[in-house]
Design a protein around this motif. Structure first.
Motif, PDB file in Angstrom:
ATOM      1  N   VAL A   1      42.494  46.672  50.277  1.00  8.21           N
ATOM      2  CA  VAL A   1      43.390  45.920  49.504  1.00  8.21           C
ATOM      3  C   VAL A   1      42.723  44.974  48.601  1.00  8.21           C
ATOM      4  CG1 VAL A   1      45.490  44.160  49.632  1.00  8.21           C
ATOM      5  CG2 VAL A   1      45.054  45.842  51.403  1.00  8.21           C
ATOM      6  N   VAL A   2      41.833  44.210  49.153  1.00  4.29           N
ATOM      7  CA  VAL A   2      40.744  43.474  48.203  1.00  4.29           C
ATOM      8  C   VAL A   2      40.182  44.274  47.245  1.00  4.29           C
ATOM      9  CG1 VAL A   2      38.821  43.102  49.358  1.00  4.29           C
ATOM     10  CG2 VAL A   2      39.771  41.366  48.253  1.00  4.29           C
TER      11      VAL A   2
ATOM     12  N   SER B   1      33.435  30.587  43.989  1.00  2.00           N
ATOM     13  CA  SER B   1      33.620  30.569  45.483  1.00  2.00           C
ATOM     14  C   SER B   1      35.288  30.262  45.846  1.00  2.00           C
ATOM     15  CB  SER B   1      32.927  29.517  46.038  1.00  2.00           C
ATOM     16  OG  SER B   1      31.602  29.340  45.563  1.00  2.00           O
ATOM     17  N   MET B   2      35.957  29.824  45.069  1.00  2.84           N
ATOM     18  CA  MET B   2      37.121  29.633  45.476  1.00  2.84           C
ATOM     19  C   MET B   2      37.870  31.160  45.268  1.00  2.84           C
ATOM     20  SD  MET B   2      38.508  26.104  43.898  1.00  2.84           S
ATOM     21  CE  MET B   2      40.079  26.119  43.956  1.00  2.84           C
ATOM     22  N   ALA B   3      37.462  31.924  44.244  1.00  2.00           N
ATOM     23  CA  ALA B   3      38.277  33.146  43.981  1.00  2.00           C
ATOM     24  C   ALA B   3      37.684  34.286  44.895  1.00  2.00           C
ATOM     25  CB  ALA B   3      37.564  33.502  42.514  1.00  2.00           C
ATOM     26  N   VAL B   4      36.341  33.873  45.719  1.00  2.00           N
ATOM     27  CA  VAL B   4      35.829  34.768  46.919  1.00  2.00           C
ATOM     28  C   VAL B   4      36.895  34.285  47.984  1.00  2.00           C
ATOM     29  CG1 VAL B   4      34.250  35.117  48.444  1.00  2.00           C
ATOM     30  CG2 VAL B   4      33.678  34.811  45.809  1.00  2.00           C
ATOM     31  N   GLY B   5      37.195  32.975  48.308  1.00  2.00           N
ATOM     32  CA  GLY B   5      37.909  32.579  49.344  1.00  2.00           C
ATOM     33  C   GLY B   5      39.234  33.259  49.141  1.00  2.00           C
ATOM     34  N   PHE B   6      39.947  33.403  48.163  1.00  2.00           N
ATOM     35  CA  PHE B   6      41.402  33.851  48.181  1.00  2.00           C
ATOM     36  C   PHE B   6      41.294  35.216  48.184  1.00  2.00           C
ATOM     37  CE2 PHE B   6      42.348  29.881  45.691  1.00  2.00           C
ATOM     38  CZ  PHE B   6      43.347  29.376  46.811  1.00  2.00           C
ATOM     39  N   GLY B   7      40.206  35.923  47.575  1.00  2.00           N
ATOM     40  CA  GLY B   7      39.744  37.394  48.005  1.00  2.00           C
ATOM     41  C   GLY B   7      39.824  37.817  49.276  1.00  2.00           C
TER      42      GLY B   7
ATOM     43  N   MET C   1      43.425  34.657  42.994  1.00  2.00           N
ATOM     44  CA  MET C   1      42.060  34.980  42.391  1.00  2.00           C
ATOM     45  C   MET C   1      41.950  34.669  40.887  1.00  2.00           C
ATOM     46  SD  MET C   1      40.543  38.123  44.466  1.00  2.00           S
ATOM     47  CE  MET C   1      38.791  37.816  43.768  1.00  2.00           C
ATOM     48  N   LYS C   2      43.190  35.314  40.115  1.00  2.00           N
ATOM     49  CA  LYS C   2      43.034  35.227  38.619  1.00  2.00           C
ATOM     50  C   LYS C   2      42.915  33.909  38.286  1.00  2.00           C
ATOM     51  CE  LYS C   2      45.817  37.931  35.207  1.00  2.00           C
ATOM     52  NZ  LYS C   2      46.947  38.691  34.953  1.00  2.00           N
ATOM     53  N   TYR C   3      43.830  33.040  39.048  1.00  2.00           N
ATOM     54  CA  TYR C   3      43.808  31.649  38.503  1.00  2.00           C
ATOM     55  C   TYR C   3      42.694  31.028  38.686  1.00  2.00           C
ATOM     56  CZ  TYR C   3      45.066  26.679  38.527  1.00  2.00           C
ATOM     57  OH  TYR C   3      45.040  25.269  38.292  1.00  2.00           O
TER      58      TYR C   3
END
Lengths: 281, 415
Positions: free
Chosen positions: B158-159, B354-360, B404-406
């Motif tokens: 999914v990711v 890093s936050m994008a990685v977190g949500f991913g 992630m987009k955000y």
């Protein structure tokens, strides 16, 4: 490009061929040459070295360094001390099982060198310019430099064919997670995956003088180093140029081979690892 | 030899027809909303199961999906095979080669994003089991470990899809997420194997230490000697047998053999299938095209049967418990995101990357559903908890791409 070149030699049957290659490489890059010998250093050895160098036509801009101890360690330490840009050495194409895990001198050098390394599998007395070269434009901070060095050598040696190989990472996973698309969308994704990689190489080539070179950009998928070695074998290439990996390889990399480890285990042809770190340091 | 009778054959064939066609239809609907097929397939199961069909036309539901009889047993057999095959392709997706390439960074992200949600899930479940209406004290430890594992896992396929949609699949961040999800898969399944054994449903259950050693030993053996044997066999198969027929049948044969072996030695069959998948997928002789074919075959035939079957056994409306759902969502969105974000920061990524990685990394999916389904079958969790896990899976799938987009908006350039 390479101002200080070193060549590691031993008094073996390959000595004269290696020195002949060193002579040509020195001329190719117009550089200083350092000869490194690890082993005994008697008067007899001195004379032997002198006559060998003479026979190979190596007389100007040469420095001979005699060392003793662990060959790989000593060679690498001389390279560091002398600020060598390119180290040349000979290597057998295949490593046996024991050497693969313990590491032969040649492989230790390949894995641990801080400078660029040219490993010659079949050094020859006669000039033998590369006819088919492969440059790996991949996974290295020095991929662009590898392309620059490769195109330079290609031009000087009038190489017949220069392949620049780029890998599509995780192609199988990318395609399988795209399976919820229509047939047209899927083939578009497939096409785009290839085109994106070609574009990356084309962008790098814009900064490089490629006039007169016959360049083929090849996109491959699969296990990076393994497929690269296969490609070299398939195209009967005689020189493979790669950028140095961003870290030194250890025993784990041998147990779970990846990237250049596949190449080190079974050299498909001569290999040049471009590693301009010394310059920066 | 017992055989299906005439009407049971017809019933089984109609079951398969209905499941595959409605599954496809709902997967297409999910696709329209840019969601993975698994979301549609779970919905198809809810429609065909007691929640909708069973509530509105109980006779039709009973006739189509009888709970007893030969066709029910055969369908269960199909679903068991589907689970084994799903784990096999989950293993194929683990590319150790990419994991090595990403090195320490991937190790940081995976370990921190595994440990933080696992510990958080464990603590909340261990100290406050009443939140989950969990009354079986004898299984409290295993249950706490199970919730911790569900929270810790990341759904690699999914990711990967989300990363492709956001066009960051091949970036440093994308590869880091992929490699970290692969490590989590590997460690997550070893933990789950231990949990399965601790459930102790198998009469010949091994001791905890034995399970751990056998699981690790089997993994190491398959990734060294086993992979060596696969590397010897595959070139022969590719050269001499029909392609991809030979490769497909022999790959599945070795998958079933591995699954049977781990089941025989007392650790669950799915573990064997997963590790065989990892060993086969890591072989240099298994081409990416071959991987793609195996994926397509399993993802489009066996995966829908499994995901739809989930809805056939549960009434989602009566098992809907908002409190448990909210607890799982809060745990996922705080601790999984936090763990992965901290891991990525430790790995040297920028704040927003890093936050994008977190949500991913907070994308749950197939494996959590399989994990939940097995735990439900083994009696470890209740219908309410299972439904909460499914809701958590669907919500994280839907939320990960926009979140992630955000975050990526604030990242200056794609690297």
């Amino acid at each position: 490009m390479f101002e200080r070149i070193a060549i590691a030699i031993a008094f073996s049957p390959r000595l004269q061929t290696l020195l002949a290659e060193a002579n040509r490489i020195q001329q190719l890059f117009d550089s200083e040459l350092i000869i490194i010998h690890v082993g005994s250093h008697t008067q007899e050895d001195d004379m032997k070295m002198e006559s060998s160098l003479k026979e190979a036509g190596l007389q100007e801009n040469i420095k001979v360094i005699w060392e003793s101890g662990d060959p790989a360690k000593r060679i690498l330490s001389v390279c560091k001390k002398e600020k060598v840009d390119l180290l040349v050495a000979g290597a057998l194409k295949k490593e046996d099982f024991i050497n693969y895990y313990l590491g032969s001198i040649a492989r230790k050098i390949l894995r641990k060198a801080d400078c660029s390394v040219l490993m010659l599998t079949e050094p020859s007395l006669k000039s033998n310019p590369s006819q088919r070269m492969v440059i790996h434009a991949e996974d290295s901070p020095y991929a662009t430099q590898a392309i620059k060095v490769g195109t330079y050598i290609g031009k000087i040696q009038s190489t017949a064919q220069l392949h620049i190989v780029r890998e599509i990472k995780l192609y199988g996973l990318a395609m399988s997670v795209s399976s919820e698309r229509t047939e047209d969308e899927l083939s578009e994704i497939r096409k785009n995956l290839v085109n994106e990689e070609i574009k990356i190489v084309e962008d790098i080539l814009k900064e490089v003088d490629t006039k007169g070179l016959k360049i083929n950009i090849k996109v491959i998928s699969g296990k990076s180093g393994f497929e690269l070695a296969n490609f070299c074998n398939r195209t009967k290439s005689d020189l493979l140029i790669v950028g140095a990996p961003n870290r030194k390889m250890g025993i784990f990399d041998r147990v779970f081979p990846h990237d250049l480890e596949y190449i080190f285990a079974d050299l498909p042809c001569d290999i040049l690892i471009v590693n301009p770190k010394r310059k920066n340091g | 030899m017992d055989k299906l009778n005439h009407s049971e054959v017809i019933n089984l064939l109609i079951q398969l027809c209905v499941m595959l066609s409605l599954g496809r239809l709902m997967a297409e609907l999910a696709r329209k909303f840019k969601q993975p097929a698994v979301v549609g397939e779970i919905l198809a199961g809810i429609i065909l199961g007691p929640t909708i069909l069973g509530n509105f036309t109980p006779e039709a539901f009973e006739m189509l999906f009888p709970t007893s009889g030969a066709s029910a047993v055969v369908l269960d057999g199909f679903i068991q095979i589907a689970v084994v095959l799903l784990l096999f392709i989950a293993g194929l997706e683990v590319d150790l080669h990419i994991v090595w390439q990403q090195g320490k960074q991937a190790l940081y992200v995976s370990l921190v994003s595994l440990i933080v949600p696992f510990v958080a899930g464990f603590i909340v479940t261990w100290f406050f089991p009443e939140i989950f209406d969990y009354t079986d004290q004898s299984k409290q430890l295993v249950f706490a470990m199970f919730i911790g594992t569900v929270m810790a896992i990341t759904a690699l396929p999914v990711v990967a899809r989300v990363l492709m949609d956001l066009e960051v699949f091949k970036t440093r961040m994308g590869m880091l997420i992929i490699a970290s999800a692969m490590i989590i898969d590997l460690v997550g399944w070893i933990i789950f194997t231990i949990i399965l054994n601790m459930m102790g449903s198998n009469s010949e259950s091994l001791s905890l230490s034995k399970t751990i050693w056998i699981s690790i030993g089997f993994t190491v053996l398959m990734l060294t000697v086993g992979k060596g044997l696969i590397n010897k066999a595959l070139p022969w198969i590719n050269k001499r047998l029909a392609w991809p027929g030979g490769l497909l049948s022999l790959s599945l044969a070795i998958c079933f053999l591995g699954a049977a072996f781990t089941e025989y030695i007392g650790i669950h069959s799915i573990f064997g299938a997963f590790i065989i998948g990892v060993a086969l997928g890591d072989s240099k002789h298994l081409s990416e095209r071959a991987k793609e074919i195996i994926h397509q075959f399993i993802n489009n035939i066996f995966a829908p049967l499994f995901f739809i079957s989930i809805g056939l056994g549960i009434d989602f409306i009566s098992a809907f418990n908002l409190q448990i759902i909210l607890v799982l969502l809060v745990l996922a969105f705080i601790f999984k995101v936090l763990g992965a974000t901290v891991g990525a920061r430790m790995g040297g990524l920028s704040k927003y990357e890093s936050m994008a990685v977190g949500f991913g990394m907070n994308t749950h999916g197939t494996l959590e559903v399989i994990l939940g389904a097995i735990a439900l079958n083994e009696g470890l969790i209740t219908d309410e908890i299972f439904v909460a896990i499914l809701v958590m899976v669907v919500v994280t799938i839907i939320a990960s791409a926009p979140l992630m987009k955000y975050c990526l908006k604030f990242v200056p350039t794609k690297n």
